[in-house]
Write an enzyme that holds these catalytic residues in place. Structure first.
Site, PDB file in Angstrom:
ATOM      1  CG  HIS A  57      40.783  42.011  41.350  1.00 58.02           C
ATOM      2  ND1 HIS A  57      40.130  41.660  42.498  1.00 58.02           N
ATOM      3  CD2 HIS A  57      40.735  40.914  40.530  1.00 58.02           C
ATOM      4  CE1 HIS A  57      39.682  40.410  42.387  1.00 58.02           C
ATOM      5  NE2 HIS A  57      40.051  39.940  41.209  1.00 58.02           N
ATOM      6  CB  SER A  91      40.460  36.885  41.884  1.00 58.48           C
ATOM      7  OG  SER A  91      39.465  37.173  40.949  1.00 58.48           O
TER       8      SER A  91
END
Length: 470
Positions: A418, A284
């Site tokens: 994620h 990320s």
């Protein structure tokens, strides 16, 4: 905007009603409302303020918050021999200045093109690049453009750097321009095998499975440059050293930090790390940082950005295209208000991306021919799922021009949380680690694939051909 970003990402993820998170699943972080404990045999590892993950082994608490007032407390344990060494002034570590034979970059670059800039056409003028030797001038030009208009300046080696090893902690002391800072990284060595060991530097705590015969170096990048919100600019030890008004955004500061870690490893052989087999990874926001660190530190053999999305693997132009097609995607105009990853110089281009003379399909050109494995998630629409695949796929052509297409791979798999690493990408990750960190030659790194939609108007963004560089 940070709250909006976190909320939209959470809305885009499949939510699982379960008492405990599975291995490689999320277990904490700002905005996380799911399970905060892990299944047996795993523990909750802090990755960054927004993400903690269930990983095999014993977890660790979050690192202390970044400081801005000076150095870390001194370590009382005696250093391991050999004694610390001083590094004196040296040229910059990354490709930041053009060789004397290269054309100088214009003081102001006037550019306007909605298509992705031609990787092989210099901004400074002259013929299109046709040789690998000629690419070195273009590589330096791309580096300067990224620093000037997007990232901010990445300083070279400081006037002094010393390091000492205490247990599994590598303490790094840096002095430059009359100021000093100290920071540290933790090194987890393999329990078997022969030293020196290959190692992966992880931003925060790595969220990819790392083989037992590869060391892990955990880097608290937030300590070097804070990234809590738009108000974090100028906070962290990098800015203690170079001033809160330094042009570098957080990602440029982190890249500088990774280079200092490698400097420290070079003068600390007792750390037992093989400097020819270093990798870097993060997920990320930390994936963005890992990508930039690998691009600007040539001593990194393998760069593994995971779900770096907008500001990492995704192209600004392609993300703007997705937005124009009705996709709620993170674009340059949004990201500059969300956090301090970029230089303030980038603000001038956030609503006029065609004026930007670089885009992120050029980042592979700073890594080539070293190893690069881009891991993305089809489900992360907000992070630019289409752009996150198509952009590095187009950037892959630089590796093709060099004749080393299998040194770079792109794999995009969806239907998972994620930063949760899916089993379907394990063989691909293993192949890249085996090739670039473990020295194996019989690996299959011919990887360019996405399980998402293949519908993409490439001709709208690419009007150049790929040469074979002599």
């Amino acid at each position: 905007m940070a709250f909006k970003f976190a909320a939209l990402v959470l809305l885009s993820l499949p939510m699982f009603a379960q008492a405990q998170s599975q291995v490689w699943g999320q277990c904490g972080g700002i905005g996380w409302t799911g399970a905060k404990t892990c299944v047996s045999g795993t523990s909750c590892f802090y990755v960054n303020d927004y993400y903690s993950q269930c990983q095999p082994g014993a977890g660790q608490p979050p690192p202390p918050p970044p400081t801005t007032s000076g150095t870390t407390p001194p370590v009382t344990a005696p250093p391991v021999t050999p004694p610390a060494t001083t590094i004196t002034s040296a040229p910059p570590t990354g490709p930041t200045t053009a060789p004397g034979s290269c054309p100088a970059l214009p003081g102001t670059v006037t550019y306007s093109n909605s298509k992705l800039p031609d990787p092989f056409l210099p901004i400074s003028g002259g013929a299109r690049i046709s040789t690998k030797a000629g690419w070195e001038c273009r590589r330096n030009e791309i580096s300067q453009l990224f620093q000037k208009y997007e990232l901010g300046t990445i300083p070279g080696k400081p006037s002094s750097l010393t390091a000492s090893l205490s247990g599994n902690t590598l303490n790094i002391n840096v002095s430059d321009q009359g100021k000093s800072i100290s920071f540290s990284v933790t090194i987890t060595l393999p329990t078997s095998g022969t030293a020196p060991f290959p190692a992966i530097i992880g931003f925060g705590s790595p969220s990819i499975p790392i083989p037992a015969n590869v060391a892990v170096i955990r880097f608290n990048n937030d300590d070097i440059a804070a990234q809590q919100s738009g108000s974090s600019r100028g906070q962290g030890k990098f800015y203690t050293l170079y001033g809160s008004g330094h042009s570098a955004g957080a990602m440029a500061a982190w890249a500088w930090g990774v280079s200092r870690i490698v400097d420290a490893l070079e003068i600390t052989p007792s750390a037992r790390i093989d400097l020819t087999r270093l990798g870097v990874t993060g997920c990320s926001r930390n994936g963005k940082g890992a990508y930039i660190a690998g691009a600007f530190e040539p001593r990194i053999a393998l760069t593994i950005p995971q779900e770096s999305g907008s500001g990492g693997s995704a192209c600004w132009r392609l993300s703007d295209y997705q937005l124009s097609q009705g996709t709620n995607v993170q674009t340059a105009s949004e990201i500059v208000g969300e956090n301090v990853w970029f230089s303030t110089n980038f603000n001038a281009f956030s609503n006029s991306v065609p004026r930007l003379s670089v885009d992120h399909h050029l980042l592979p050109g700073l890594v080539v021919p070293r190893g690069l494995f881009v891991i993305e998630n089809t489900s992360q629409v907000w992070l630019g799922s289409l752009s996150s695949y198509q952009c590095p796929r187009i950037g892959h052509r630089i590796y093709e021009a060099f004749g080393v297409p299998n040194n770079m791979g792109v794999s995009q798999v969806g239907n998972h949380n994620h930063c949760a690493f899916p089993a379907g990408q394990q063989a691909e990750l293993t192949a890249f680690i085996n090739k670039f960190l473990l020295g194996q030659t019989n690996t299959n790194t011919n990887i360019l694939r996405s399980d998402g939609s293949s519908s993409f108007p490439e001709a709208q963004f690419v009007d150049w051909t790929t040469p074979t560089l002599a």
